[in-house]
Design a protein around this motif. Structure first.
Motif, PDB file in Angstrom:
ATOM      1  N   GLU A  70       1.007  43.624  -6.793  1.00 46.30           N
ATOM      2  CA  GLU A  70       1.393  45.029  -6.658  1.00 46.30           C
ATOM      3  C   GLU A  70       1.588  45.677  -8.020  1.00 46.30           C
ATOM      4  OE1 GLU A  70       4.854  47.735  -4.471  1.00 46.30           O
ATOM      5  OE2 GLU A  70       4.870  45.538  -4.331  1.00 46.30           O
ATOM      6  N   LEU A  71       1.093  46.912  -8.144  1.00 45.96           N
ATOM      7  CA  LEU A  71       1.317  47.688  -9.361  1.00 45.96           C
ATOM      8  C   LEU A  71       2.669  48.381  -9.274  1.00 45.96           C
ATOM      9  CD1 LEU A  71      -2.011  49.506 -10.275  1.00 45.96           C
ATOM     10  CD2 LEU A  71      -0.971  47.580 -11.428  1.00 45.96           C
ATOM     11  N   PHE A  72       3.348  48.516 -10.416  1.00 48.45           N
ATOM     12  CA  PHE A  72       4.624  49.202 -10.460  1.00 48.45           C
ATOM     13  C   PHE A  72       4.553  50.301 -11.517  1.00 48.45           C
ATOM     14  CE2 PHE A  72       5.507  44.967  -8.902  1.00 48.45           C
ATOM     15  CZ  PHE A  72       6.386  45.197  -7.864  1.00 48.45           C
ATOM     16  N   GLY A  73       4.989  51.487 -11.145  1.00 49.33           N
ATOM     17  CA  GLY A  73       5.098  52.573 -12.108  1.00 49.33           C
ATOM     18  C   GLY A  73       3.791  53.155 -12.586  1.00 49.33           C
ATOM     19  N   ARG A  74       2.701  52.937 -11.859  1.00 53.49           N
ATOM     20  CA  ARG A  74       1.399  53.423 -12.312  1.00 53.49           C
ATOM     21  C   ARG A  74       0.833  54.504 -11.389  1.00 53.49           C
ATOM     22  NH1 ARG A  74       1.786  52.401 -17.415  1.00 53.49           N
ATOM     23  NH2 ARG A  74       1.553  50.203 -18.026  1.00 53.49           N
ATOM     24  N   GLU A  75       1.675  55.110 -10.564  1.00 52.18           N
ATOM     25  CA  GLU A  75       1.173  56.122  -9.641  1.00 52.18           C
ATOM     26  C   GLU A  75       0.509  57.279 -10.385  1.00 52.18           C
ATOM     27  OE1 GLU A  75       4.316  53.728  -7.826  1.00 52.18           O
ATOM     28  OE2 GLU A  75       4.240  54.939  -9.659  1.00 52.18           O
ATOM     29  N   THR A  76       1.140  57.726 -11.465  1.00 46.73           N
ATOM     30  CA  THR A  76       0.574  58.838 -12.231  1.00 46.73           C
ATOM     31  C   THR A  76      -0.767  58.468 -12.837  1.00 46.73           C
ATOM     32  OG1 THR A  76       2.781  59.685 -12.752  1.00 46.73           O
ATOM     33  CG2 THR A  76       0.972  60.410 -14.158  1.00 46.73           C
ATOM     34  N   ASP A  77      -0.876  57.246 -13.366  1.00 47.11           N
ATOM     35  CA  ASP A  77      -2.136  56.809 -13.986  1.00 47.11           C
ATOM     36  C   ASP A  77      -3.245  56.662 -12.949  1.00 47.11           C
ATOM     37  OD1 ASP A  77      -1.061  56.456 -16.709  1.00 47.11           O
ATOM     38  OD2 ASP A  77       0.107  54.874 -15.769  1.00 47.11           O
ATOM     39  N   LEU A  78      -2.908  56.122 -11.770  1.00 47.04           N
ATOM     40  CA  LEU A  78      -3.910  56.046 -10.699  1.00 47.04           C
ATOM     41  C   LEU A  78      -4.353  57.441 -10.285  1.00 47.04           C
ATOM     42  CD1 LEU A  78      -2.325  53.229  -8.508  1.00 47.04           C
ATOM     43  CD2 LEU A  78      -4.452  53.066  -9.801  1.00 47.04           C
TER      44      LEU A  78
ATOM     45  N   ALA B  77      10.595  51.187 -13.453  1.00 42.82           N
ATOM     46  CA  ALA B  77       9.411  50.472 -12.983  1.00 42.82           C
ATOM     47  C   ALA B  77       9.392  49.033 -13.504  1.00 42.82           C
ATOM     48  CB  ALA B  77       8.140  51.207 -13.412  1.00 42.82           C
ATOM     49  N   SER B  78       9.870  48.843 -14.728  1.00 38.81           N
ATOM     50  CA  SER B  78       9.944  47.493 -15.286  1.00 38.81           C
ATOM     51  C   SER B  78      10.902  46.626 -14.476  1.00 38.81           C
ATOM     52  CB  SER B  78      10.400  47.554 -16.752  1.00 38.81           C
ATOM     53  OG  SER B  78       9.481  48.276 -17.544  1.00 38.81           O
ATOM     54  N   LEU B  79      12.035  47.210 -14.080  1.00 41.87           N
ATOM     55  CA  LEU B  79      12.987  46.467 -13.258  1.00 41.87           C
ATOM     56  C   LEU B  79      12.364  46.092 -11.912  1.00 41.87           C
ATOM     57  CD1 LEU B  79      16.402  48.282 -13.857  1.00 41.87           C
ATOM     58  CD2 LEU B  79      15.856  45.902 -14.360  1.00 41.87           C
ATOM     59  N   GLU B  80      11.610  47.029 -11.312  1.00 42.10           N
ATOM     60  CA  GLU B  80      10.951  46.751 -10.037  1.00 42.10           C
ATOM     61  C   GLU B  80       9.964  45.586 -10.191  1.00 42.10           C
ATOM     62  OE1 GLU B  80       9.153  50.159  -8.266  1.00 42.10           O
ATOM     63  OE2 GLU B  80      10.882  51.441  -8.631  1.00 42.10           O
ATOM     64  N   LEU B  81       9.198  45.596 -11.257  1.00 43.25           N
ATOM     65  CA  LEU B  81       8.237  44.507 -11.484  1.00 43.25           C
ATOM     66  C   LEU B  81       8.969  43.178 -11.647  1.00 43.25           C
ATOM     67  CD1 LEU B  81       5.169  44.669 -13.879  1.00 43.25           C
ATOM     68  CD2 LEU B  81       6.493  42.599 -13.593  1.00 43.25           C
TER      69      LEU B  81
ATOM     70  N   ASP C 179      22.855  40.470 -11.612  1.00 46.58           N
ATOM     71  CA  ASP C 179      23.380  40.895 -12.922  1.00 46.58           C
ATOM     72  C   ASP C 179      22.520  42.033 -13.437  1.00 46.58           C
ATOM     73  OD1 ASP C 179      24.347  41.184 -15.479  1.00 46.58           O
ATOM     74  OD2 ASP C 179      24.538  39.031 -15.846  1.00 46.58           O
ATOM     75  N   ALA C 180      22.892  43.256 -13.058  1.00 47.61           N
ATOM     76  CA  ALA C 180      22.080  44.424 -13.419  1.00 47.61           C
ATOM     77  C   ALA C 180      22.012  44.610 -14.926  1.00 47.61           C
ATOM     78  CB  ALA C 180      22.655  45.681 -12.757  1.00 47.61           C
ATOM     79  N   GLY C 181      23.129  44.354 -15.622  1.00 50.65           N
ATOM     80  CA  GLY C 181      23.129  44.521 -17.078  1.00 50.65           C
ATOM     81  C   GLY C 181      22.185  43.560 -17.759  1.00 50.65           C
ATOM     82  N   ALA C 182      22.211  42.294 -17.338  1.00 45.51           N
ATOM     83  CA  ALA C 182      21.305  41.303 -17.937  1.00 45.51           C
ATOM     84  C   ALA C 182      19.860  41.628 -17.606  1.00 45.51           C
ATOM     85  CB  ALA C 182      21.667  39.906 -17.430  1.00 45.51           C
ATOM     86  N   ALA C 183      19.601  42.103 -16.385  1.00 41.26           N
ATOM     87  CA  ALA C 183      18.230  42.464 -16.006  1.00 41.26           C
ATOM     88  C   ALA C 183      17.715  43.597 -16.881  1.00 41.26           C
ATOM     89  CB  ALA C 183      18.184  42.858 -14.533  1.00 41.26           C
ATOM     90  N   SER C 184      18.544  44.606 -17.116  1.00 38.12           N
ATOM     91  CA  SER C 184      18.131  45.721 -17.971  1.00 38.12           C
ATOM     92  C   SER C 184      17.869  45.248 -19.399  1.00 38.12           C
ATOM     93  CB  SER C 184      19.203  46.810 -17.974  1.00 38.12           C
ATOM     94  OG  SER C 184      19.298  47.420 -16.715  1.00 38.12           O
ATOM     95  N   ALA C 185      18.731  44.356 -19.886  1.00 41.23           N
ATOM     96  CA  ALA C 185      18.523  43.826 -21.239  1.00 41.23           C
ATOM     97  C   ALA C 185      17.232  43.022 -21.316  1.00 41.23           C
ATOM     98  CB  ALA C 185      19.717  42.949 -21.633  1.00 41.23           C
ATOM     99  N   LEU C 186      16.920  42.268 -20.255  1.00 42.01           N
ATOM    100  CA  LEU C 186      15.682  41.482 -20.240  1.00 42.01           C
ATOM    101  C   LEU C 186      14.468  42.392 -20.252  1.00 42.01           C
ATOM    102  CD1 LEU C 186      14.318  38.755 -20.079  1.00 42.01           C
ATOM    103  CD2 LEU C 186      14.612  38.788 -17.601  1.00 42.01           C
ATOM    104  N   VAL C 187      14.539  43.503 -19.531  1.00 42.84           N
ATOM    105  CA  VAL C 187      13.439  44.468 -19.519  1.00 42.84           C
ATOM    106  C   VAL C 187      13.157  44.976 -20.934  1.00 42.84           C
ATOM    107  CG1 VAL C 187      12.926  46.857 -18.881  1.00 42.84           C
ATOM    108  CG2 VAL C 187      13.582  45.222 -17.123  1.00 42.84           C
ATOM    109  N   GLU C 188      14.211  45.339 -21.659  1.00 41.37           N
ATOM    110  CA  GLU C 188      14.010  45.856 -23.014  1.00 41.37           C
ATOM    111  C   GLU C 188      13.574  44.751 -23.965  1.00 41.37           C
ATOM    112  OE1 GLU C 188      13.860  48.999 -23.681  1.00 41.37           O
ATOM    113  OE2 GLU C 188      14.331  49.383 -21.586  1.00 41.37           O
ATOM    114  N   ALA C 189      14.067  43.539 -23.765  1.00 47.07           N
ATOM    115  CA  ALA C 189      13.634  42.421 -24.611  1.00 47.07           C
ATOM    116  C   ALA C 189      12.143  42.151 -24.450  1.00 47.07           C
ATOM    117  CB  ALA C 189      14.433  41.164 -24.278  1.00 47.07           C
TER     118      ALA C 189
END
Length: 964
Positions: free
Chosen positions: A251-259, A417-421, A433-443
């Motif tokens: 599944e694609l995440f966050g690419r609706e605009t690009d499609l 979209a990164s979190l969804e993926l 752990d929402a905070g750790a998930a957000s940090a992992l996305v940015e990492a």
């Protein structure tokens, strides 16, 4: 629509239940939102009771279907759960997909018959609702495609007589479909009915000309000529429909605009326009270009009835890039040209044959992972009908310039979209752990490939602490180690980046490695050229190359940056490519550049720089704005560089830090300045450099005083005085005495403070230091005014003003102007006071100093209040308070809050009380008991005393921020 359970018909009888079931079936395994369902069932807009009615309808449908878990409500809406191939539509599509890969005509016939056996008439025939039209159209088009493939295969097997009735029925329903008409022509001819075959051609041509204004295509014309010539080989040719698209990556995440952008480009430049069209999808490594291209291609494959060709050109991979000749050979064989002796043809001849074979065809050609335009050029069709989709890390501008292709630049995913993926790959474990998930996305720099690799790491550690993994991944110079699965280069971020790096020319590759030495998140071209030690024009050319290769991003402000993972990769490159001495030399060049340019910028923007005689005011302000903006943009890099542990340039880093601190202090970046000076002090101690330690201690003391920590301020200044005495540093001692005097005054010991400042003045006069003499005189005038010695204060201010004007010292000019303004007010000379205060405001604007502007506005507000001009007083006080809030300067904010409270004390006691209470809370939270007590006394007298407008520096007022 019919539903059966254990051979029993359980089809819903009610119209709403049937429509609800159809809507859920049409979406397959995807949810349908409540809004969509209520609008479809009861119209737009639905009433407030629609959701409740929908719940009841779903309940009844569940009961009808005999299982409560058949329909569930999830984040996407209501979803109908079906077993694999449980519906006719799904079985049809499965057989149709298998048919695309049938190895021979007999297998194709079997799969096609299986697919068509699922067909029971027009889809949703009894439900004529617009929302079902798209699903109905897709199924109908797919059925037509299956029928065409069936009859192609039957003709190849010699079954022309058996299929003739079905083929005639299909041809009557699709008069404009040249392929169907061609198959009927072929079957009739092979049954010995040549005249009827020719009649099919004439009828088809007539319809095409009348309806579309078009002549028959080359394939139908070839069949017609074969029948006319009695050529038995003309008709039985087998038509091959390639379907080479690979499986998607999920599944694609966050690419609706690009499609949507690809859809719009395709619709706007459709192959039906008669010219070759296409789009190049570009973006950095791992951003998801291939996934987007495949997802879009699979979603639009019905628009290309003549097939879809796909090739991974290996432009950026562990394998060697594919040569155009080998790709052409593969494509030619896929579309039925394999009987040609391709080995005897050169690339140009193969390209010409390919263009001939696809001429007039409606085909999609996906050229994935291209390295250069040269690799793509020979693979492009020559005329309309085909749509070419190219993906590349390079922007490939040649394709747009010479072949008119469009371009779509793919950005990194957004945070949500990164979190969804991440959740899609790792599962529910991420939710804990929402905070750790957000940090992992940015990492992971919000790169899809990195997020998938990280998600696999999480999934492979069930029950483990997500925060621990995040800390491991975020560690300096180890992030890339965690973003590889050990299953090959495709799952190794370091390898993925290396394929882009490996395509760079040698000069660009060496230049790219230098970017790993940049201390901050971004830089301008001048800074990078200084770091690399090359001419600015060369640097700009190489940066253009890197931007074109999507290895570097150019910001809207014209600066250049790398995302976090590429920064780590370039640091590895720098450590691998350059010896220690080379790295230190590069950093030394950067420090030299920063030092020289920072001095010029601070000279323009800072408080102690000289004026520029003869420069027009507008031009001077423009240069000032530019200097401040440059210093602000480079501030993170300055701080990172000044705080680095590079021992090879330690003393020079201290010098840079001392220059930078002045800017941070005047622009009210107190936290950054504090951290910077603590690092400087520690570095000076390690280097046994007492002069640098004295400077850091003095600045730390001033920063403590700014935020109200007077005890800490005196401790730092006494340490500076002690160190200056040990090294016989008279200037250092004078600065320490000066700042101790300011701190003593702020603590309520004004007489002691004046004595300390007078000792400091003696030392700087002996050293003939005019700048520090002016500063000391200005602050001495402040304290003399507090003690009621107006005549002495006037003398001190006057001498400070004269020195400042002669030497162009802007900050001490401000201090002197403010002091003289207070004295003029004390004498009742309000016109003179207004003129002096306006000069102070103009000077503050020239310096771009919010602190100076705020104080000048506050002073003007008080003067206007004393002269009875309430409107102007309010305007200036409002401006002063707004700017004071922006600076983070405690002294200034307390000063302006009290001034605003005093202004409205008699007309609006409630607002006055609000300002006092805010000031009291600030004084308490910053541990300033003397100021808190003073403000409480003022608040207590609010209802009994008339409004008093006290200027900064008067006995009741805490001191303004001193010049240094």
């Amino acid at each position: 629509m019919r539903v059966s359970l254990d051979a029993a018909d359980i089809t819903p009888q009610g119209g709403l239940q049937r429509l609800l079931l159809a809507l859920l079936l049409a979406r397959g395994h995807r949810g349908v939102s409540v809004d969509v369902l209520t609008q479809a069932l009861w119209g737009d807009p639905p009433d407030a009771h629609a959701p409740a009615r929908l719940q009841l309808l779903v309940h009844r449908l569940r009961t009808r279907l005999g299982a409560a878990d058949r329909i569930s409500l999830g984040p996407q809406g209501y979803e109908l759960h079906l077993e694999e191939n449980e519906s006719d539509a799904e079985r049809f599509r499965t057989s149709a997909d298998v048919l695309l890969h049938a190895s021979d005509p007999a297998a194709a016939v079997a799969h096609a018959r299986d697919a068509l056996a699922c067909w029971r008439g027009r889809p949703f025939a009894e439900l004529d609702h617009p929302i079902l039209d798209e699903e109905r159209h897709q199924l109908t088009e797919q059925r037509l495609g299956v029928q065409e493939q069936l009859f192609d295969a039957e003709l190849a097997l010699g079954q022309h007589l058996a299929i003739l009735p079905e083929l005639e029925e299909l041809a009557r329903a699709h008069l404009l479909n040249e392929h169907v008409q061609g198959m009927l022509l072929t079957a009739l001819y092979r049954c010995g009915r040549q005249a009827e075959a020719l009649q099919v051609y004439r009828r088809t041509r007539e319809v095409l000309v009348q309806e579309l204004g078009l002549e028959p295509g080359p394939e139908l014309r070839r069949l017609h000529q074969g029948v006319l010539g009695g050529d038995p080989a003309a008709a039985p040719r087998i038509r091959v429909v390639p379907a080479q698209l690979p499986r998607g990556s999920g599944e694609l995440f966050g690419r609706e605009t690009d499609l949507g952008t690809l859809d719009a480009l395709f619709e706007a430049r459709s192959p039906r326009a008669g010219k070759p069209t296409g789009c190049t999808v570009t973006g950095t490594a791992g951003v998801g270009k291939t996934a987007l291209a495949i997802a879009w291609a699979r979603g639009r494959r019905l628009d290309f009835p003549d097939g879809q060709l796909y090739a991974d050109l290996c432009g950026y991979s562990a394998d060697a890039p594919l040569e155009p000749g080998s790709v052409l050979a593969s494509f030619i064989r896929a579309i039925g040209g394999g009987t040609t002796d391709l080995a005897a043809m050169d690339v140009g001849e193969r390209a010409a044959l390919f263009r001939s074979l696809v001429d007039g065809q409606w085909m999609l050609i996906v050229l994935d992972n291209a390295r250069s335009a040269a690799q793509v050029r020979e693979l492009l069709p020559g005329t309309g009908g085909c749509f070419v989709l190219v993906t590349s890390r390079d922007s490939l501008p040649e394709l747009a310039v010479h072949y008119g292709t469009d371009s779509l630049h793919l950005e990194r995913l957004g945070h949500s979209a990164s979190l969804e993926l991440l959740v899609g790959v790792a599962g529910e474990q991420v939710h804990g752990d929402a905070g750790a998930a957000s940090a992992l996305v940015e990492a992971c720099a919000r790169l899809p490939i990195a997020l998938r690799l990280a998600g696999e790491q999480v999934r492979s550690r069930p029950g483990s602490n997500l925060g621990v993994l995040v800390r491991e991944i975020r560690q300096e110079r180890s992030r890339l180690d965690h973003l590889e699965l050990g299953t090959g280069p495709q799952t190794d971020m370091r390898a993925v980046f290396s394929w882009s790096y490996g395509t760079l020319p040698p000069d660009a590759a060496r230049f790219f490695a230098h970017l790993g030495l940049l201390p901050g998140p971004d830089a301008d071209a001048e800074t990078i050229s200084a770091l690399a030690g090359i001419d600015l024009r060369v640097a700009r050319r190489l940066l253009k190359t890197l931007v074109g290769a999507n290895l570097v991003e150019r910001t809207a402000q014209g600066r250049f940056r790398l995302h976090g993972l590429l920064r780590e990769y370039t640091l590895e490159l720098a450590l691998r490519s350059f010896a220690v001495a080379e790295r230190e030399t590069a950093i030394s060049r950067l420090i030299d550049y920063y030092g020289s340019v920072t001095s010029l910028a601070i000279d323009m923007a800072g408080p102690a720089g000289g004026n520029l005689p003869g420069t027009p005011a507008a031009a001077r302000q423009t240069e000032l704005d530019s200097s401040v903006a440059w210093l602000e943009a480079e501030r993170p890099s300055f701080e990172a560089l000044a705080g680095s542990a590079d021992t090879g340039n330690g003393h020079r880093l201290v010098e840079l830090s001392q220059s930078l601190e002045l800017f941070l202090w005047t622009q009210s970046h107190g936290v950054e300045a504090q951290r910077l000076q603590e690092e400087n002090r520690d570095r000076a101690r390690r280097a046994r450099d007492p002069a640098a330690e004295v400077h850091a201690e003095q600045l730390l003391g001033s920063l403590c005083r700014d935020r109200g920590d007077l005890e800490g301020a005196e401790a730092h200044h006494r340490r500076a005085l002690e160190l200056s005495g040990q090294t016989h540093d008279r200037l250092g001692a004078s600065l320490a005495l000066h700042d101790l005097g300011i701190a003593a005054d702020a603590s309520g010991r004004t007489g002691e403070g004046l004595a300390l400042l007078s000792r400091a003045l003696e030392l700087v006069r002996a050293e003939h230091d005019e700048a520090r003499t002016a500063i000391a005189l200005g602050n001495i005038g402040e304290l003399q005014g507090r003690l009621g010695r107006d005549t002495q204060a006037g003398t001190s201010y006057g001498e400070a003003l004269e020195i400042s004007l002669v030497h162009g010292f802007r900050r001490t000019l401000q201090l002197a102007l403010r002091g003289l303004t207070r004295l003029a007010i004390g004498r009742g000379a309000y016109d003179e006071a207004l003129s002096l205060a306006q000069q102070s405001l103009d000077q503050g604007r020239l310096e771009a100093s919010q602190v100076a502007e705020a104080r000048a506005h506050g002073t003007l507000g008080r003067i206007y209040a004393l002269t009875g001009n309430a409107r102007q007083a309010r305007r200036h006080h409002d401006a002063a308070l707004a700017q004071a809030r922006c600076t983070g300067n405690l002294d200034l904010l307390l000063e302006q809050l009290r001034g605003r409270a005093e202004l409205v004390a008699s007309t609006d006691p409630h607002t006055s009380r609000t300002h006092y209470l805010e000031a009291i809370d600030l004084a308490r939270s910053h541990h300033c008991p003397a100021r808190e007590a003073e403000l409480r006394r003022a608040l207590a007298g609010l209802r009994t005393a008339p409004a008093v407008h006290v200027l900064p520096g008067a006995p009741a007022r805490s001191p303004a921020k001193p010049a240094r």
